[in-house]
Write a protein that holds these residues in place. Structure first.
Motif, PDB file in Angstrom:
ATOM      1  N   THR A   1       1.525   9.227  -5.886  1.00  0.00           N
ATOM      2  CA  THR A   1       1.990  10.587  -5.608  1.00  0.00           C
ATOM      3  C   THR A   1       2.961  11.044  -6.687  1.00  0.00           C
ATOM      4  O   THR A   1       2.872  12.177  -7.183  1.00  0.00           O
TER       5      THR A   1
ATOM      6  N   SER B   1       1.043   4.064  -2.893  1.00  0.00           N
ATOM      7  CA  SER B   1       0.785   5.471  -2.551  1.00  0.00           C
ATOM      8  C   SER B   1       1.911   6.353  -3.080  1.00  0.00           C
ATOM      9  O   SER B   1       1.659   7.441  -3.616  1.00  0.00           O
TER      10      SER B   1
ATOM     11  N   GLU C   1       0.838  -1.207   0.000  1.00  0.00           N
ATOM     12  CA  GLU C   1       0.000   0.000   0.000  1.00  0.00           C
ATOM     13  C   GLU C   1       0.868   1.250   0.000  1.00  0.00           C
ATOM     14  O   GLU C   1       0.604   2.197  -0.741  1.00  0.00           O
ATOM     15  N   ASP C   2       1.920   1.245   0.816  1.00  0.00           N
ATOM     16  CA  ASP C   2       2.835   2.390   0.851  1.00  0.00           C
ATOM     17  C   ASP C   2       3.497   2.608  -0.503  1.00  0.00           C
ATOM     18  O   ASP C   2       3.618   3.741  -0.981  1.00  0.00           O
TER      19      ASP C   2
END
Length: 87
Positions: free
Chosen positions: A80, A76, A72-73
């Protein structure tokens, strides 16, 4: 028609079933009990093994959760970075 001795055995299955103990594994306990023995050590051994199994499963699930959090990180960060390119 269920004999009272069997009915007592069936009603006493609720807690073990909730703990994940299979009827097959408890059959020996009921057989011992029906023969006049107290199957405490047998049931305790079943519970100990179930605890070991659950601890292993929890460790596996904890590792899996960690991996999902990492993914998930990463996604993300990718999102971004993509959003920054658009602006």
């Amino acid at each position: 028609f269920i004999p009272k001795t069997q009915l007592k055995g069936l009603t006493s299955l609720r807690k073990p079933k909730a703990c994940g103990l299979l009827c097959e594994k408890l059959k020996k306990s009921f057989t011992l009990r029906d023969r006049g023995f107290k199957p405490y050590s047998h049931v305790r051994d079943l519970l100990r093994q179930r605890i070991i199994d659950l601890e292993q499963k929890l460790a596996e699930l904890t590792t899996l959760r960690r991996e999902f959090n990492k993914l998930e990180d990463e996604w993300s960060r990718i999102q971004t970075a993509e959003d920054d390119k658009v602006e």
